[in-house]
Design a protein around this motif. Structure first.
Motif, PDB file in Angstrom:
ATOM      1  N   SER A  67     -22.613  -3.736 -57.493  1.00 25.51           N
ATOM      2  CA  SER A  67     -23.746  -2.756 -56.940  1.00 25.51           C
ATOM      3  C   SER A  67     -23.192  -1.610 -57.665  1.00 25.51           C
ATOM      4  CB  SER A  67     -23.485  -2.573 -55.389  1.00 25.51           C
ATOM      5  OG  SER A  67     -21.947  -2.181 -55.149  1.00 25.51           O
ATOM      6  N   TYR A  68     -24.054  -0.254 -57.035  1.00 25.21           N
ATOM      7  CA  TYR A  68     -23.842   0.982 -57.873  1.00 25.21           C
ATOM      8  C   TYR A  68     -23.360   1.867 -56.683  1.00 25.21           C
ATOM      9  CZ  TYR A  68     -26.011  -0.281 -62.312  1.00 25.21           C
ATOM     10  OH  TYR A  68     -26.252  -0.875 -63.340  1.00 25.21           O
ATOM     11  N   GLU A  69     -22.643   2.957 -57.068  1.00 21.20           N
ATOM     12  CA  GLU A  69     -22.206   3.784 -56.156  1.00 21.20           C
ATOM     13  C   GLU A  69     -22.394   5.406 -56.748  1.00 21.20           C
ATOM     14  OE1 GLU A  69     -17.996   5.173 -53.926  1.00 21.20           O
ATOM     15  OE2 GLU A  69     -17.782   4.127 -55.543  1.00 21.20           O
ATOM     16  N   PRO A  70     -23.070   6.254 -55.990  1.00 19.38           N
ATOM     17  CA  PRO A  70     -23.308   7.724 -56.540  1.00 19.38           C
ATOM     18  C   PRO A  70     -21.881   8.441 -56.544  1.00 19.38           C
ATOM     19  CG  PRO A  70     -23.827   7.326 -54.140  1.00 19.38           C
ATOM     20  CD  PRO A  70     -23.412   6.256 -54.612  1.00 19.38           C
ATOM     21  N   GLN A  71     -21.851   8.943 -57.831  1.00 18.65           N
ATOM     22  CA  GLN A  71     -20.423   9.860 -58.032  1.00 18.65           C
ATOM     23  C   GLN A  71     -20.782  11.002 -58.640  1.00 18.65           C
ATOM     24  OE1 GLN A  71     -17.721   7.476 -60.290  1.00 18.65           O
ATOM     25  NE2 GLN A  71     -17.631   5.824 -58.663  1.00 18.65           N
ATOM     26  N   ILE A  72     -20.328  12.042 -58.281  1.00 16.38           N
ATOM     27  CA  ILE A  72     -20.512  13.419 -59.078  1.00 16.38           C
ATOM     28  C   ILE A  72     -19.939  13.442 -60.425  1.00 16.38           C
ATOM     29  CG2 ILE A  72     -19.983  15.880 -59.199  1.00 16.38           C
ATOM     30  CD1 ILE A  72     -20.617  15.749 -55.951  1.00 16.38           C
ATOM     31  N   THR A  73     -20.609  13.383 -61.553  1.00 13.54           N
ATOM     32  CA  THR A  73     -19.890  13.432 -62.783  1.00 13.54           C
ATOM     33  C   THR A  73     -20.081  14.903 -63.423  1.00 13.54           C
ATOM     34  OG1 THR A  73     -22.425  12.936 -63.625  1.00 13.54           O
ATOM     35  CG2 THR A  73     -20.775  11.036 -63.377  1.00 13.54           C
ATOM     36  N   TYR A  74     -20.630  15.953 -62.885  1.00 17.74           N
ATOM     37  CA  TYR A  74     -20.427  17.205 -63.307  1.00 17.74           C
ATOM     38  C   TYR A  74     -20.575  18.196 -62.181  1.00 17.74           C
ATOM     39  CZ  TYR A  74     -20.878  21.159 -66.547  1.00 17.74           C
ATOM     40  OH  TYR A  74     -20.553  22.390 -67.034  1.00 17.74           O
ATOM     41  N   ILE A 106     -26.404   1.594 -51.866  1.00 16.98           N
ATOM     42  CA  ILE A 106     -25.959   0.810 -53.085  1.00 16.98           C
ATOM     43  C   ILE A 106     -26.930  -0.030 -53.885  1.00 16.98           C
ATOM     44  CG2 ILE A 106     -23.597   1.035 -52.336  1.00 16.98           C
ATOM     45  CD1 ILE A 106     -23.852  -1.810 -51.352  1.00 16.98           C
ATOM     46  N   ASN A 107     -27.995  -0.236 -53.146  1.00 14.72           N
ATOM     47  CA  ASN A 107     -29.059  -1.168 -53.666  1.00 14.72           C
ATOM     48  C   ASN A 107     -29.873  -0.693 -54.919  1.00 14.72           C
ATOM     49  OD1 ASN A 107     -28.317  -2.853 -51.722  1.00 14.72           O
ATOM     50  ND2 ASN A 107     -29.554  -1.789 -50.108  1.00 14.72           N
ATOM     51  N   TRP A 108     -29.178  -0.830 -55.912  1.00 16.44           N
ATOM     52  CA  TRP A 108     -29.977  -0.299 -57.196  1.00 16.44           C
ATOM     53  C   TRP A 108     -29.889  -1.390 -58.110  1.00 16.44           C
ATOM     54  CZ3 TRP A 108     -33.301   4.064 -57.913  1.00 16.44           C
ATOM     55  CH2 TRP A 108     -33.150   4.788 -56.862  1.00 16.44           C
ATOM     56  N   ALA A 109     -30.806  -1.239 -59.182  1.00 18.66           N
ATOM     57  CA  ALA A 109     -30.805  -2.340 -60.286  1.00 18.66           C
ATOM     58  C   ALA A 109     -31.162  -1.174 -61.560  1.00 18.66           C
ATOM     59  CB  ALA A 109     -31.662  -3.449 -60.252  1.00 18.66           C
ATOM     60  N   PRO A 110     -30.886  -1.434 -62.691  1.00 23.75           N
ATOM     61  CA  PRO A 110     -31.182  -0.671 -63.873  1.00 23.75           C
ATOM     62  C   PRO A 110     -32.527  -0.645 -64.129  1.00 23.75           C
ATOM     63  CG  PRO A 110     -29.203  -2.127 -64.512  1.00 23.75           C
ATOM     64  CD  PRO A 110     -29.802  -2.550 -63.090  1.00 23.75           C
ATOM     65  N   LEU A 111     -33.044   0.340 -64.514  1.00 22.56           N
ATOM     66  CA  LEU A 111     -34.577   0.512 -64.734  1.00 22.56           C
ATOM     67  C   LEU A 111     -35.127   0.952 -66.173  1.00 22.56           C
ATOM     68  CD1 LEU A 111     -35.271   2.666 -61.666  1.00 22.56           C
ATOM     69  CD2 LEU A 111     -35.795   0.442 -61.726  1.00 22.56           C
ATOM     70  N   THR A 112     -36.182   0.360 -66.719  1.00 22.78           N
ATOM     71  CA  THR A 112     -36.630   0.934 -68.080  1.00 22.78           C
ATOM     72  C   THR A 112     -37.661   2.160 -67.893  1.00 22.78           C
ATOM     73  OG1 THR A 112     -38.394  -0.516 -67.865  1.00 22.78           O
ATOM     74  CG2 THR A 112     -36.373  -1.043 -69.097  1.00 22.78           C
ATOM     75  N   GLU A 113     -38.199   2.324 -66.615  1.00 15.77           N
ATOM     76  CA  GLU A 113     -39.340   3.534 -66.214  1.00 15.77           C
ATOM     77  C   GLU A 113     -38.878   4.034 -64.655  1.00 15.77           C
ATOM     78  OE1 GLU A 113     -43.142   2.045 -66.682  1.00 15.77           O
ATOM     79  OE2 GLU A 113     -43.071   1.852 -68.527  1.00 15.77           O
ATOM     80  N   TYR A 114     -38.732   5.158 -64.656  1.00 12.08           N
ATOM     81  CA  TYR A 114     -38.714   5.837 -63.605  1.00 12.08           C
ATOM     82  C   TYR A 114     -39.283   7.268 -63.384  1.00 12.08           C
ATOM     83  CZ  TYR A 114     -36.342   7.740 -59.168  1.00 12.08           C
ATOM     84  OH  TYR A 114     -35.811   8.039 -57.988  1.00 12.08           O
ATOM     85  N   GLY A 142     -32.113   7.558 -72.981  1.00 13.25           N
ATOM     86  CA  GLY A 142     -31.100   6.305 -73.565  1.00 13.25           C
ATOM     87  C   GLY A 142     -32.249   5.297 -73.652  1.00 13.25           C
ATOM     88  N   ARG A 143     -31.381   4.124 -74.271  1.00 12.31           N
ATOM     89  CA  ARG A 143     -32.363   2.817 -74.404  1.00 12.31           C
ATOM     90  C   ARG A 143     -31.985   1.633 -73.558  1.00 12.31           C
ATOM     91  NH1 ARG A 143     -31.862   2.395 -81.226  1.00 12.31           N
ATOM     92  NH2 ARG A 143     -32.990   4.206 -81.750  1.00 12.31           N
ATOM     93  N   GLY A 144     -32.881   1.015 -73.515  1.00 10.71           N
ATOM     94  CA  GLY A 144     -32.784  -0.320 -72.345  1.00 10.71           C
ATOM     95  C   GLY A 144     -32.719   0.178 -70.901  1.00 10.71           C
ATOM     96  N   ALA A 145     -32.444  -0.687 -69.844  1.00  9.91           N
ATOM     97  CA  ALA A 145     -32.299  -0.523 -68.515  1.00  9.91           C
ATOM     98  C   ALA A 145     -31.264   0.265 -68.206  1.00  9.91           C
ATOM     99  CB  ALA A 145     -32.574  -1.773 -67.713  1.00  9.91           C
ATOM    100  N   ARG A 146     -31.157   1.206 -67.482  1.00  5.29           N
ATOM    101  CA  ARG A 146     -30.250   2.074 -66.968  1.00  5.29           C
ATOM    102  C   ARG A 146     -30.584   2.888 -65.394  1.00  5.29           C
ATOM    103  NH1 ARG A 146     -33.697   4.117 -70.445  1.00  5.29           N
ATOM    104  NH2 ARG A 146     -34.610   6.016 -70.636  1.00  5.29           N
ATOM    105  N   PRO A 147     -29.718   2.977 -64.742  1.00  5.31           N
ATOM    106  CA  PRO A 147     -29.763   3.631 -63.375  1.00  5.31           C
ATOM    107  C   PRO A 147     -30.271   5.179 -63.525  1.00  5.31           C
ATOM    108  CG  PRO A 147     -27.615   3.398 -63.574  1.00  5.31           C
ATOM    109  CD  PRO A 147     -28.248   2.866 -64.900  1.00  5.31           C
TER     110      PRO A 147
END
Length: 469
Positions: A67-74, A106-114, A142-147
């Motif tokens: 799964s995914y977890e939200p984190q502060i990256t900046y 946490i219920n996320w999947a990589p996306l190509t459009e959002y 970016g390229r491909g599926a991503r959150p």
């Protein structure tokens, strides 16, 4: 069945969560703009700056990759030199921000459009003061599926339209390079916040486009700048808005249901704005994170926004109003107490509907906001506008005493009097009167848009009375 004891425990859990939002150390005051003092006082709101900080919240895979977890990256600007307890409090605040930026959990999947979306939330401090979180979620370059990732600005200022425009500029720069965002935000942080009706200009360089000048203008009606009533009236019919208003004005528990985060935040802030000149004094969470869904069982008044996928977790409640804002709804009021249509005085309700109908002639958001806000403002002018005559003083300089019984007995209409007897028991009315008593003790006279409308209404009544005689 939820016992009273369990409700109290849940309420305490909510209270302890909401109280983690302590005031952070104030940011360094940037140097003043090069303008003369007179011009500065006219153009800028004294001592106010656009934001405390910007954070970027990214979805990172958990260690097990499931799964995914939200984190502060900046975080901008970084806060250095804080004491240990201050760092601990800031970490709690930043953790809470990640929950509000990604309330789905946490219920996320990589996306190509959002499709990017903008929404807001409120951080309530331990002393009851509130700070605003403005969030823009988008798909990073970016390229491909991503959150998706979220950009969040924390500010003591309530001005949704202005921060939406700021996010447009952030998103434009993000599509070029992450590095393009921060020079713009630094310039913004150094810029003083404009006074109502004024504009501040930010110069920002973009490759291939050169130096751009971004103009940020505050609306003249600054008390409406955090509000866009259009979404509220897109989701609900006029009669339905009045039922929601009736429940809110008696400080009941109200839950709003929608799929879109932006819809939830805009509608809840719009409903709170309908109460002006009174202020909602209780829990207000425009988007409830999934991990905090138990707050719907709190026994005290609240305005909550809940995503529709969590609907089953709120419908086992009673003694509240659940309002479905989604386009595919089968019914607007999923749960209601049943007396909402009889709360407002019939004559004033008819006048409200007539006033709201005139918004069809408006062409801008500002005009729509003014028509809607004045319709509800006049409702309060007609019902409680005589309040000042019933604040009595024993001696000059002493705190006034509000004569509650004489106040509502002075109302001629039986249905209006019945409504007012309930309304004067609310916390929002009680605080309003306390502030009036304190202001007059210190020699301050009533002022502001509400007092202005009261005087206009009283003059109109005098003219009508003179014509009759």
């Amino acid at each position: 069945e939820i016992t009273a004891r369990k409700k109290i425990l849940l309420f305490n859990k909510l209270s302890s969560f909401m109280c983690i939002f302590q005031d952070l150390e104030p940011t360094e005051s940037p140097g003043p703009a090069v303008v003369d003092n007179t011009t500065r006082q006219q153009r800028y709101a004294s001592g106010q700056y656009f934001f405390e900080y910007l954070v970027v919240v990214s979805l990172k895979r958990t260690n097990d990759g499931s799964s995914y977890e939200p984190q502060i990256t900046y975080q901008f600007p970084k806060k250095d030199g804080m004491a240990r307890y201050q760092k601990e409090e800031e970490q709690k605040t930043l953790k809470a921000i990640t929950l509000f930026c990604f309330p789905e959990g946490i219920n996320w999947a990589p996306l190509t459009e959002y499709h990017s979306e903008t929404f807001s939330f409120v951080l309530t401090e331990i002393d009851g003061s509130r700070r605003n979180g403005y969030c823009r979620r988008l798909l990073p370059k970016g390229r491909g599926a991503r959150p998706p990732e979220a950009y969040c600005i924390i500010s003591s200022l309530a001005c949704f339209g202005l921060f939406s425009k700021i996010f447009d500029e952030v998103e434009k720069r993000r599509q070029i390079s992450m590095a393009m965002i921060y020079p713009f935000m630094q310039k913004l942080r150094e810029a003083p916040f404009p006074a109502p009706g004024n504009t501040v200009e930010i110069k920002s360089f973009i490759p291939e486009s050169g130096t751009e000048i971004i103009r940020l203008t505050r609306p003249l009606d600054s008390w409406l700048e955090h509000v866009n009533f259009a979404t509220l009236f897109d989701c609900l019919k006029d009669e339905e808005v009045l039922l929601v208003f009736a429940a809110a004005v008696l400080e009941r528990r109200i839950i709003f249901i929608a799929n879109e985060l932006g819809t939830l935040s805009q509608v809840i802030h719009a409903v709170a704005a309908l109460l002006y000149p009174f202020t909602w004094q209780h829990t207000l969470i425009s988007i409830v994170p999934e991990i905090l869904i138990d707050v719907v069982m709190a026994p005290t008044p609240y305005l909550l926004g809940v995503q529709k996928r969590l609907l089953d977790l709120v419908t086992d409640q009673s003694d509240l109003l659940v309002v479905d804002l989604s386009e595919d709804k089968q019914e607007t009021f999923i749960i209601s107490i049943g007396d909402e249509s009889s709360i407002l005085p019939p004559k004033l309700k008819t006048e409200l509907l007539e006033a709201l109908n005139t918004r069809q002639n408006t062409s801008t958001v500002e005009e729509l906001n003014r028509v809607v806000s004045e319709a509800f403002l006049y409702f309060f002018v007609k019902t409680v506008g005589h309040y000042n005559s019933y604040v009595k003083y024993s001696h000059p300089g002493e705190r006034g005493m509000f004569e509650k019984r004489k106040f509502y007995k002075a109302i001629e209409s039986k249905t209006t009097r019945h409504f007012i007897k309930k309304f004067i028991q609310t916390q929002m009315f009680d605080l309003f009167i306390q502030e009036v008593e304190q202001q007059q003790q210190s020699g301050q006279q009533p002022s502001g848009i509400f007092h202005k409308k009261i005087l206009e209404y009283q003059e109109k009544k005098k003219r009508e009375k003179t014509k009759k005689h």
